[in-house]
Design a protein around this motif. Structure first.
Motif, PDB file in Angstrom:
ATOM      1  N   UNK A 118      -0.233  43.990  48.714  1.00 18.87           N
ATOM      2  CA  UNK A 118       0.925  43.547  47.934  1.00 18.87           C
ATOM      3  C   UNK A 118       2.191  44.317  48.299  1.00 18.87           C
ATOM      4  N   UNK A 119       2.068  45.589  48.653  1.00 18.18           N
ATOM      5  CA  UNK A 119       3.241  46.373  49.046  1.00 18.18           C
ATOM      6  C   UNK A 119       3.862  45.824  50.324  1.00 18.18           C
ATOM      7  N   UNK A 120       3.052  45.518  51.327  1.00 17.42           N
ATOM      8  CA  UNK A 120       3.570  44.932  52.563  1.00 17.42           C
ATOM      9  C   UNK A 120       4.200  43.575  52.281  1.00 17.42           C
ATOM     10  N   UNK A 121       3.523  42.766  51.453  1.00 11.20           N
ATOM     11  CA  UNK A 121       4.080  41.462  51.097  1.00 11.20           C
ATOM     12  C   UNK A 121       5.453  41.640  50.437  1.00 11.20           C
ATOM     13  N   UNK A 122       5.583  42.590  49.528  1.00 12.60           N
ATOM     14  CA  UNK A 122       6.857  42.842  48.836  1.00 12.60           C
ATOM     15  C   UNK A 122       7.945  43.267  49.806  1.00 12.60           C
ATOM     16  N   UNK A 123       7.594  44.109  50.766  1.00 13.28           N
ATOM     17  CA  UNK A 123       8.571  44.538  51.764  1.00 13.28           C
ATOM     18  C   UNK A 123       9.071  43.349  52.583  1.00 13.28           C
ATOM     19  N   UNK A 124       8.152  42.502  52.999  1.00  7.31           N
ATOM     20  CA  UNK A 124       8.526  41.322  53.775  1.00  7.31           C
ATOM     21  C   UNK A 124       9.309  40.336  52.915  1.00  7.31           C
ATOM     22  N   UNK A 125       8.942  40.233  51.641  1.00  2.00           N
ATOM     23  CA  UNK A 125       9.601  39.303  50.731  1.00  2.00           C
ATOM     24  C   UNK A 125      11.092  39.626  50.575  1.00  2.00           C
ATOM     25  N   UNK A 167     -11.973  45.540  56.086  1.00  2.00           N
ATOM     26  CA  UNK A 167     -11.137  44.893  55.074  1.00  2.00           C
ATOM     27  C   UNK A 167     -11.481  43.415  55.092  1.00  2.00           C
ATOM     28  N   UNK A 168     -11.688  42.842  53.925  1.00  2.00           N
ATOM     29  CA  UNK A 168     -12.019  41.428  53.795  1.00  2.00           C
ATOM     30  C   UNK A 168     -10.854  40.730  53.115  1.00  2.00           C
ATOM     31  N   UNK A 169     -10.460  39.568  53.661  1.00  4.29           N
ATOM     32  CA  UNK A 169      -9.304  38.861  53.127  1.00  4.29           C
ATOM     33  C   UNK A 169      -9.505  37.355  53.297  1.00  4.29           C
ATOM     34  N   UNK A 170      -8.924  36.588  52.387  1.00  4.84           N
ATOM     35  CA  UNK A 170      -8.984  35.125  52.440  1.00  4.84           C
ATOM     36  C   UNK A 170      -7.861  34.604  53.324  1.00  4.84           C
ATOM     37  N   UNK A 171      -8.107  33.435  53.913  1.00  7.96           N
ATOM     38  CA  UNK A 171      -7.091  32.817  54.764  1.00  7.96           C
ATOM     39  C   UNK A 171      -7.194  31.303  54.665  1.00  7.96           C
ATOM     40  N   UNK A 172      -6.093  30.661  54.999  1.00  5.94           N
ATOM     41  CA  UNK A 172      -6.045  29.199  55.066  1.00  5.94           C
ATOM     42  C   UNK A 172      -5.505  28.829  56.443  1.00  5.94           C
ATOM     43  N   UNK A 173      -6.053  27.765  57.002  1.00 14.51           N
ATOM     44  CA  UNK A 173      -5.582  27.258  58.295  1.00 14.51           C
ATOM     45  C   UNK A 173      -5.318  25.765  58.125  1.00 14.51           C
ATOM     46  N   UNK A 174      -4.051  25.423  57.898  1.00 16.14           N
ATOM     47  CA  UNK A 174      -3.668  24.031  57.668  1.00 16.14           C
ATOM     48  C   UNK A 174      -3.859  23.214  58.947  1.00 16.14           C
ATOM     49  N   UNK A 175      -4.436  22.051  58.803  1.00 15.29           N
ATOM     50  CA  UNK A 175      -4.657  21.089  59.889  1.00 15.29           C
ATOM     51  C   UNK A 175      -5.537  21.643  61.024  1.00 15.29           C
ATOM     52  N   UNK A 176      -6.449  22.541  60.696  1.00 15.61           N
ATOM     53  CA  UNK A 176      -7.370  23.098  61.683  1.00 15.61           C
ATOM     54  C   UNK A 176      -8.778  22.539  61.534  1.00 15.61           C
ATOM     55  N   UNK A 225       0.931  35.191  52.556  1.00 14.51           N
ATOM     56  CA  UNK A 225       1.194  34.314  51.419  1.00 14.51           C
ATOM     57  C   UNK A 225       0.673  34.981  50.159  1.00 14.51           C
ATOM     58  N   UNK A 226       1.414  34.828  49.063  1.00  8.49           N
ATOM     59  CA  UNK A 226       0.992  35.371  47.779  1.00  8.49           C
ATOM     60  C   UNK A 226       0.190  34.325  47.040  1.00  8.49           C
ATOM     61  N   UNK A 227      -0.984  34.708  46.562  1.00  6.43           N
ATOM     62  CA  UNK A 227      -1.815  33.820  45.756  1.00  6.43           C
ATOM     63  C   UNK A 227      -1.811  34.370  44.338  1.00  6.43           C
ATOM     64  N   UNK A 228      -1.318  33.564  43.405  1.00  2.67           N
ATOM     65  CA  UNK A 228      -1.322  33.940  41.990  1.00  2.67           C
ATOM     66  C   UNK A 228      -2.216  32.957  41.252  1.00  2.67           C
ATOM     67  N   UNK A 229      -3.255  33.481  40.631  1.00  2.00           N
ATOM     68  CA  UNK A 229      -4.222  32.630  39.941  1.00  2.00           C
ATOM     69  C   UNK A 229      -4.776  33.376  38.741  1.00  2.00           C
ATOM     70  N   UNK A 230      -4.595  32.795  37.572  1.00  2.00           N
ATOM     71  CA  UNK A 230      -5.107  33.354  36.325  1.00  2.00           C
ATOM     72  C   UNK A 230      -4.698  34.815  36.139  1.00  2.00           C
ATOM     73  N   UNK A 231      -3.424  35.094  36.385  1.00  4.48           N
ATOM     74  CA  UNK A 231      -2.898  36.430  36.185  1.00  4.48           C
ATOM     75  C   UNK A 231      -3.196  37.416  37.300  1.00  4.48           C
ATOM     76  N   UNK A 232      -3.964  37.007  38.275  1.00  7.24           N
ATOM     77  CA  UNK A 232      -4.285  37.872  39.419  1.00  7.24           C
ATOM     78  C   UNK A 232      -3.340  37.557  40.571  1.00  7.24           C
ATOM     79  N   UNK A 233      -2.875  38.592  41.253  1.00  5.78           N
ATOM     80  CA  UNK A 233      -2.018  38.416  42.425  1.00  5.78           C
ATOM     81  C   UNK A 233      -2.680  39.102  43.617  1.00  5.78           C
ATOM     82  N   UNK A 234      -2.819  38.356  44.702  1.00  9.35           N
ATOM     83  CA  UNK A 234      -3.315  38.972  45.934  1.00  9.35           C
ATOM     84  C   UNK A 234      -2.686  38.283  47.134  1.00  9.35           C
ATOM     85  N   UNK A 235      -2.753  38.982  48.248  1.00 11.93           N
ATOM     86  CA  UNK A 235      -2.177  38.456  49.479  1.00 11.93           C
ATOM     87  C   UNK A 235      -3.262  37.759  50.288  1.00 11.93           C
ATOM     88  N   UNK A 236      -2.912  36.598  50.793  1.00 10.33           N
ATOM     89  CA  UNK A 236      -3.796  35.853  51.665  1.00 10.33           C
ATOM     90  C   UNK A 236      -3.060  35.571  52.966  1.00 10.33           C
TER      91      UNK A 236
END
Length: 173
Positions: free
Chosen positions: A76-83, A132-141, A158-169
């Protein structure tokens, strides 16, 4: 300014006509078959064609990468810096990160037309034993499913916000 001639894949196949069983395609893509005992000849002929016709300008990367990163740095810190550089657009695109040798832990095809991939990736930075384990999405793959067990990946955060949880994907590019 010098004009760069367009590279034509079909021309490369025609250059190997006497070695190929069947072939077809167009200027941007092609397919072919040949007898296994002609592999060395086909490779040599294609290499010869490439040396004669390919220009450095033809070998542009499909994705321009801004920085190499370990997945352990993606948080989240890296995401915030980039944001902070937003808004992003044509003249200020989102940074593209690159990680070598990411392991595909899980992958599934999603979407109404099965056109996207949802992934779980793992990576250990050099010198680290913990992954480190992380989720990812690959559109049209979806057509690339299944992906190999290990990949070099280029991605945007990308920031994923779901049910009060925030994580980077990751969004693979």
């Amino acid at each position: 300014a010098r004009s760069i001639p367009e590279f034509n894949v079909f021309d490369a196949l025609q250059f190997c006509d006497d070695l190929l069983g069947r072939y077809g395609g167009h200027r941007a893509a092609g397919g072919f078959s040949f007898e296994a005992n002609k592999l060395r000849q086909v490779k040599a002929r294609l290499k010869d064609f490439a040396c004669k016709h390919l220009e450095l300008e033809h070998l542009k990367p499909l994705v321009t990468v801004d920085v190499e990163a370990n997945l352990s740095d993606v948080d989240l810190e890296l995401y915030s810096q980039i944001d902070r550089i937003h808004p992003c657009g044509i003249e200020n695109s989102d940074p593209v990160l690159w990680t070598a040798n990411a392991k595909v832990v899980e992958q599934k095809v999603i979407g109404k037309t099965s056109s996207h991939l949802k992934l779980t990736l793992a990576h250990a930075a050099p010198g680290e034993t913990e992954q480190t384990v992380i989720k990812a999405i690959a559109w049209r793959w979806g057509t690339y499913y299944p992906l190999p067990k290990e990949l070099d990946i280029a991605y945007k955060l990308r920031l994923n916000e779901w049910k009060g949880q925030r994580n980077v994907e990751l969004e693979l590019v």
